[in-house]
Enzyme design. Structure first.
Site, PDB file in Angstrom:
ATOM      1  N   LYS A 193       0.833  -1.213   0.000  1.00 34.05           N
ATOM      2  CA  LYS A 193       0.000   0.000   0.000  1.00 34.05           C
ATOM      3  C   LYS A 193       0.870   1.267   0.000  1.00 34.05           C
ATOM      4  O   LYS A 193       2.082   1.210   0.255  1.00 34.05           O
ATOM      5  CB  LYS A 193      -0.941  -0.043   1.208  1.00 34.05           C
ATOM      6  CG  LYS A 193      -1.960  -1.201   1.146  1.00 34.05           C
ATOM      7  CD  LYS A 193      -2.953  -1.133   2.303  1.00 34.05           C
ATOM      8  CE  LYS A 193      -3.963  -2.274   2.226  1.00 34.05           C
ATOM      9  NZ  LYS A 193      -4.998  -2.170   3.303  1.00 34.05           N
ATOM     10  N   TYR A 241     -12.244  -2.669  -3.756  1.00 31.53           N
ATOM     11  CA  TYR A 241     -12.799  -2.826  -2.410  1.00 31.53           C
ATOM     12  C   TYR A 241     -14.326  -2.726  -2.415  1.00 31.53           C
ATOM     13  O   TYR A 241     -14.913  -2.316  -1.412  1.00 31.53           O
ATOM     14  CB  TYR A 241     -12.204  -1.778  -1.466  1.00 31.53           C
ATOM     15  CG  TYR A 241     -10.829  -2.131  -0.919  1.00 31.53           C
ATOM     16  CD1 TYR A 241     -10.646  -3.250  -0.102  1.00 31.53           C
ATOM     17  CD2 TYR A 241      -9.720  -1.344  -1.184  1.00 31.53           C
ATOM     18  CE1 TYR A 241      -9.396  -3.565   0.429  1.00 31.53           C
ATOM     19  CE2 TYR A 241      -8.462  -1.651  -0.654  1.00 31.53           C
ATOM     20  CZ  TYR A 241      -8.304  -2.767   0.152  1.00 31.53           C
ATOM     21  OH  TYR A 241      -7.068  -3.073   0.678  1.00 31.53           O
ATOM     22  N   ASN A 277      -2.080   0.463   6.656  1.00 33.89           N
ATOM     23  CA  ASN A 277      -1.612  -0.804   7.236  1.00 33.89           C
ATOM     24  C   ASN A 277      -0.744  -1.637   6.289  1.00 33.89           C
ATOM     25  O   ASN A 277      -0.725  -2.868   6.363  1.00 33.89           O
ATOM     26  CB  ASN A 277      -2.776  -1.602   7.836  1.00 33.89           C
ATOM     27  CG  ASN A 277      -3.837  -1.958   6.828  1.00 33.89           C
ATOM     28  OD1 ASN A 277      -3.688  -1.668   5.633  1.00 33.89           O
ATOM     29  ND2 ASN A 277      -4.890  -2.596   7.286  1.00 33.89           N
ATOM     30  N   HIS A 293      -2.110  -5.361   1.534  1.00 33.30           N
ATOM     31  CA  HIS A 293      -3.375  -6.081   1.339  1.00 33.30           C
ATOM     32  C   HIS A 293      -3.048  -7.509   0.961  1.00 33.30           C
ATOM     33  O   HIS A 293      -2.063  -7.767   0.255  1.00 33.30           O
ATOM     34  CB  HIS A 293      -4.189  -5.463   0.190  1.00 33.30           C
ATOM     35  CG  HIS A 293      -5.256  -6.406  -0.310  1.00 33.30           C
ATOM     36  ND1 HIS A 293      -6.465  -6.552   0.307  1.00 33.30           N
ATOM     37  CD2 HIS A 293      -5.238  -7.316  -1.321  1.00 33.30           C
ATOM     38  CE1 HIS A 293      -7.166  -7.503  -0.324  1.00 33.30           C
ATOM     39  NE2 HIS A 293      -6.432  -7.977  -1.320  1.00 33.30           N
ATOM     40  N   GLU A 307      -9.447 -11.087  -7.526  1.00 32.73           N
ATOM     41  CA  GLU A 307      -8.491  -9.981  -7.372  1.00 32.73           C
ATOM     42  C   GLU A 307      -7.303 -10.118  -8.318  1.00 32.73           C
ATOM     43  O   GLU A 307      -6.815  -9.115  -8.849  1.00 32.73           O
ATOM     44  CB  GLU A 307      -8.024  -9.921  -5.915  1.00 32.73           C
ATOM     45  CG  GLU A 307      -9.159  -9.524  -4.967  1.00 32.73           C
ATOM     46  CD  GLU A 307      -8.760  -9.523  -3.498  1.00 32.73           C
ATOM     47  OE1 GLU A 307      -7.591  -9.822  -3.178  1.00 32.73           O
ATOM     48  OE2 GLU A 307      -9.629  -9.214  -2.663  1.00 32.73           O
TER      49      GLU A 307
HETATM   50  P1  RTP Z   1      -7.100  -5.745   3.232  1.00 36.81           P
HETATM   51  O1  RTP Z   1      -8.385  -6.132   2.540  1.00 36.81           O
HETATM   52  O2  RTP Z   1      -6.624  -4.372   2.865  1.00 36.81           O
HETATM   53  O3  RTP Z   1      -6.061  -6.807   3.050  1.00 36.81           O
HETATM   54  O4  RTP Z   1      -7.353  -5.707   4.816  1.00 36.81           O
HETATM   55  P2  RTP Z   1      -8.099  -6.789   5.700  1.00 36.81           P
HETATM   56  O5  RTP Z   1      -8.603  -7.921   4.847  1.00 36.81           O
HETATM   57  O6  RTP Z   1      -7.189  -7.123   6.821  1.00 36.81           O
HETATM   58  O7  RTP Z   1      -9.324  -5.932   6.252  1.00 36.81           O
HETATM   59  P3  RTP Z   1     -10.753  -5.635   5.567  1.00 36.81           P
HETATM   60  O8  RTP Z   1     -11.794  -5.968   6.562  1.00 36.81           O
HETATM   61  O9  RTP Z   1     -10.846  -6.277   4.213  1.00 36.81           O
HETATM   62  O10 RTP Z   1     -10.714  -4.051   5.395  1.00 36.81           O
HETATM   63  C1  RTP Z   1     -10.079  -3.437   4.298  1.00 36.81           C
HETATM   64  C2  RTP Z   1      -9.314  -2.231   4.797  1.00 36.81           C
HETATM   65  O11 RTP Z   1     -10.245  -1.264   5.287  1.00 36.81           O
HETATM   66  C3  RTP Z   1      -9.703  -0.613   6.427  1.00 36.81           C
HETATM   67  N1  RTP Z   1     -10.571  -0.825   7.581  1.00 36.81           N
HETATM   68  N2  RTP Z   1     -10.844   0.103   8.431  1.00 36.81           N
HETATM   69  N3  RTP Z   1     -11.849   1.550  10.638  1.00 36.81           N
HETATM   70  C4  RTP Z   1     -12.167   0.283  10.502  1.00 36.81           C
HETATM   71  O12 RTP Z   1     -12.882  -0.299  11.293  1.00 36.81           O
HETATM   72  C5  RTP Z   1     -11.641  -0.439   9.361  1.00 36.81           C
HETATM   73  N4  RTP Z   1     -11.879  -1.696   9.084  1.00 36.81           N
HETATM   74  C6  RTP Z   1     -11.185  -1.952   7.950  1.00 36.81           C
HETATM   75  C7  RTP Z   1      -8.351  -1.213   6.711  1.00 36.81           C
HETATM   76  O13 RTP Z   1      -7.360  -0.328   6.179  1.00 36.81           O
HETATM   77  C8  RTP Z   1      -8.376  -2.537   5.962  1.00 36.81           C
HETATM   78  O14 RTP Z   1      -7.089  -2.925   5.537  1.00 36.81           O
HETATM   79 MG    MG Z   2      -9.737  -7.601   3.110  1.00 33.56          MG
END
Ligand code: RTP
Ligand code: MG
Length: 141
Positions: A11, A51, A114, A117, A128
């Site tokens: 990212k 997303y 973070n 991804h 994806e």
């Molecule tokens: P990613 O898709 O980016 O790999 O991250 P992830 O699976 O660990 O988390 P996901 O639930 O898919 O969420 C995508 C991105 O959205 C942001 N996020 N913010 N503020 C919040 O509660 C929240 N929850 C998710 C994060 O930057 C996350 O990587």
């Molecule tokens: Mg995710």
């Protein structure tokens, strides 16, 4: 165990920190092969489509804003159990909750910025990978 492919994105925060190589080493040291890669600056449309599952979530606009704030590096990782293995290497979404030694624990600042991804299932991985790469841009070895 099955050989899988997963979609990984370094990212904008991690690209800005100049840790692309350190993150690539984590993948390689864990036995994952980088079989496709490109650097690009995502448009709002491209990031929002990627997303799309989070479209109705309160953090969606911030997420798209962040993902378009600078260049990213997108890669396809291939190896045994690649989807789950990459998620293990990444650590929890919130770096404050990520296990020591994971990419997010070591390189990420916040839940919004973070570092990486990774696809969360083989089904998302297939979608994806195809979202970013044509089949002839993937070079299995
Ligand atoms: P990613 O898709 O980016 O790999 O991250 P992830 O699976 O660990 O988390 P996901 O639930 O898919 O969420 C995508 C991105 O959205 C942001 N996020 N913010 N503020 C919040 O509660 C929240 N929850 C998710 C994060 O930057 C996350 O990587
Ligand atoms: Mg995710």
């Amino acid at each position: 165990m099955a050989i899988e492919r997963t979609l990984s994105i370094i990212k904008p925060d991690a690209v800005a920190k100049n840790v692309i190589g350190q993150i690539y080493s984590r993948f390689e040291n864990a036995g994952l092969k980088i079989v496709a890669a490109k650097m690009l600056h995502l448009s709002k449309e491209k990031a929002g489509g990627f997303y799309a599952e989070h479209k109705e979530r309160p953090f969606f606009a911030d997420l798209v804003g962040f993902m378009t704030s600078g260049p990213v590096v997108v890669q396809v990782l291939e190896g045994e159990n690649a989807v789950a293995l990459n998620r293990e290497l990444m650590g929890a979404t919130n770096p404050k909750e990520a296990d020591a030694g994971t990419i997010r624990a070591d390189f990420a600042e916040s839940i919004d910025a973070n570092a990486v991804h990774g696809s969360d299932s083989t089904t998302s991985a297939a979608r994806e990978v195809a979202y970013f790469f044509a089949e002839d841009e993937i070079c299995p070895r």
